[in-house]
Design an enzyme around this catalytic site. Structure first.
Site, PDB file in Angstrom:
ATOM      1  N   HIS A  60       0.781   1.441   3.326  1.00  0.00           N
ATOM      2  CA  HIS A  60       0.558   0.459   2.262  1.00  0.00           C
ATOM      3  C   HIS A  60      -0.906   0.037   2.260  1.00  0.00           C
ATOM      4  O   HIS A  60      -1.658   0.370   3.185  1.00  0.00           O
ATOM      5  CB  HIS A  60       1.502  -0.744   2.403  1.00  0.00           C
ATOM      6  CG  HIS A  60       1.292  -1.589   3.630  1.00  0.00           C
ATOM      7  ND1 HIS A  60       1.440  -1.111   4.908  1.00  0.00           N
ATOM      8  CD2 HIS A  60       0.963  -2.911   3.772  1.00  0.00           C
ATOM      9  CE1 HIS A  60       1.215  -2.093   5.780  1.00  0.00           C
ATOM     10  NE2 HIS A  60       0.917  -3.187   5.124  1.00  0.00           N
ATOM     11  N   HIS A  62      -2.625  -2.761   2.593  1.00  0.00           N
ATOM     12  CA  HIS A  62      -3.238  -3.897   3.280  1.00  0.00           C
ATOM     13  C   HIS A  62      -4.353  -3.361   4.179  1.00  0.00           C
ATOM     14  O   HIS A  62      -4.234  -2.262   4.750  1.00  0.00           O
ATOM     15  CB  HIS A  62      -2.210  -4.658   4.113  1.00  0.00           C
ATOM     16  CG  HIS A  62      -1.368  -5.604   3.291  1.00  0.00           C
ATOM     17  ND1 HIS A  62      -0.125  -6.028   3.675  1.00  0.00           N
ATOM     18  CD2 HIS A  62      -1.627  -6.195   2.091  1.00  0.00           C
ATOM     19  CE1 HIS A  62       0.357  -6.854   2.745  1.00  0.00           C
ATOM     20  NE2 HIS A  62      -0.538  -6.966   1.778  1.00  0.00           N
ATOM     21  N   ASP A  64      -5.475  -3.793   7.125  1.00  0.00           N
ATOM     22  CA  ASP A  64      -5.289  -3.349   8.511  1.00  0.00           C
ATOM     23  C   ASP A  64      -4.566  -2.003   8.591  1.00  0.00           C
ATOM     24  O   ASP A  64      -4.336  -1.489   9.684  1.00  0.00           O
ATOM     25  CB  ASP A  64      -4.577  -4.425   9.346  1.00  0.00           C
ATOM     26  CG  ASP A  64      -3.246  -4.867   8.763  1.00  0.00           C
ATOM     27  OD1 ASP A  64      -3.083  -4.821   7.521  1.00  0.00           O
ATOM     28  OD2 ASP A  64      -2.360  -5.267   9.532  1.00  0.00           O
TER      29      ASP A  64
END
Lengths: 301, 301
Positions: A60, A62, A64
């Site tokens: 995904h 994000h 991080d």
């Protein structure tokens, strides 16, 4: 099958804890899973050969889990890469990476091929004769997939000694390799199974991060040899799971138990806790075969 | 004025060498200059307080100078930042960063203010009562600016002892602070200069990276206290400078000499050389006061 954890801590990179990235070695492929900031440095540190990576799977968007990707792609270019690089990730990843590279007039000199994902159902996204990769739809704050890596069953191999013992002659070996039964001089049929070795048990690995507790993944990860399941929190912070769409160590263990996996590997730890051993202790209350991911740790599966 | 080098090596980040980023502390401001991948980890390592950074200056949009920016911006959000963050960099930076953050549904909860640069002339881009920041147009493969940080001359401060000595009474002190001359009881005029302390000499710092050898920067960096000038190569690789638009250590020293700067700091080293001392030796053939940047090194200027 070998799993190298490059980073397994949630949120921001710190001096000694890296965001999510791991390398799965399976049937001579090196698959990179997620690519948080600093992944290229971790690849060097753990001596993973850059040139062997041809497939990158991003769960995904994000930071991080993907802010290390522009740098890694640029470094491949500086290293003179010519081979195709395939990137699997949520819709939007192509535009973002392309923009970053174009701004610096740094477009790659090797084919960079994006496979954008948007299905909410599990789908086959890559396969060859030995391995398949499927998505595992997860429930997080943004569109997210886990990934299921399955070895395919290898063909049965000829057991020449058994053939000799049964009195099946060499002229039939090619057919037996293709699956045919054998026939003795006396006309007795010997089943193919008796004339061939069992292939090694195919292995499987499931990566599930980031996700809230979600039993719909259970049938998808059923019986896998190893399940990496995020455990951002301990049960004491379970109240944060619904808002952040993360899981506790106990919830990860519940998924492992329901799916009868052989081994549960925990990761994506919040750095608020004193020791990651606490995650293992909590999970083992529900499921016994628990291991802890940690940066640089290698699992021989 | 204190300069902390977070990273000063060219191209890809490696285990022990970081791409460009540095922090300039000047008149209680912390200015971050460039932000290669891993900058946020370097900030932690060298204990720079994130909350004191309000201004980030990006020279150009090559990965080794800005791929750490999305992660740093995200970390500011995770740390609960509420203050404005100002980012100065080439046109396009806003779209790129905005896209990266929006993909992850991670827009900031603090005001993120972009100041996009596109002028090819030096321009004033920030100032307060004590400091000004100007661009230094550089010549690189993409649109690039260096940055010139100037302390402003502080007001002269009252020398009460001198006033007493000359027989200038207290009732005139406020006017003297504002620049007026003093008058003794006998009507003698005492010049303001005799009744006030000289302010400290204002300091200046110029950051020039990345750039090919370019004498048009000389008048802009004239007499600065410290000039950081890139030296990607040694003279033995000077033939690479024209194509890559980088400089040698010797060329950096030539700029320093022409501009009569007080100190030259070298950086942006290619990792092809055995020792960075070679850069210093080469530069000192042309200009004597040369220092080497290195990751983690602090210069008190």
């Amino acid at each position: 099958m070998k799993l190298t954890i490059l980073g397994c801590y949630s949120a921001t990179p710190r001096t000694f804890t890296n965001p999510t990235s791991q390398v799965l070695e399976i049937q001579n492929h090196l698959f990179l899973i997620d690519c948080g900031e600093g992944t290229q440095v971790q690849l060097r540190k753990y001596k993973v050969k850059f040139s062997r990576i041809n497939h990158i799977f991003i769960s995904h968007l994000h930071g991080d889990h993907f802010f290390g990707l522009p740098g890694l792609i640029s470094t491949f270019r500086l290293l003179g890469r010519e081979k195709e690089l395939h990137i699997y990730g949520p819709k939007g990843i192509k535009e973002a990476i392309t923009l970053f590279l174009k701004l610096g007039d740094s477009w790659t000199n090797y084919p960079l091929i994006f496979h954008e994902l948007e299905s909410k159902e599990s789908e086959l996204i890559w396969e060859d004769s030995k391995v398949s990769v499927r998505t595992i739809p997860l429930e997080h704050r943004v569109y997210t997939n886990g990934f299921l890596f399955n070895e395919k069953e290898a063909p049965r191999t000829l057991d020449a000694e058994a053939a000799h013992r049964y009195g099946v002659d060499r002229s039939q070996f090619n057919n037996i390799k293709k699956g045919a039964d054998g026939v003795t001089k006396n006309g007795e049929v010997i089943s193919n199974k008796k004339l061939t070795h069992d292939p090694p048990e195919p292995k499987s690995y499931a990566f599930c991060s980031d996700t809230v507790y979600n039993e719909t993944v259970v049938p998808l990860v059923k019986d896998v040899d190893a399940l990496y399941h995020e455990s951002t929190f301990l049960e004491s912070e379970e109240h944060l799971c619904d808002r952040t769409k993360h899981s506790t160590a106990k919830q990860a263990a519940q998924i492992a138990k329901l799916a009868h996996v052989k081994k549960l590997i925990l990761g994506h730890y919040s750095t608020r806790y004193k020791s990651i051993e606490l995650f293992k202790e909590e999970a083992q209350g529900v499921f016994s075969n628990v291991e802890l991911a940690d940066d640089g740790k290698v699992f021989d599966l």
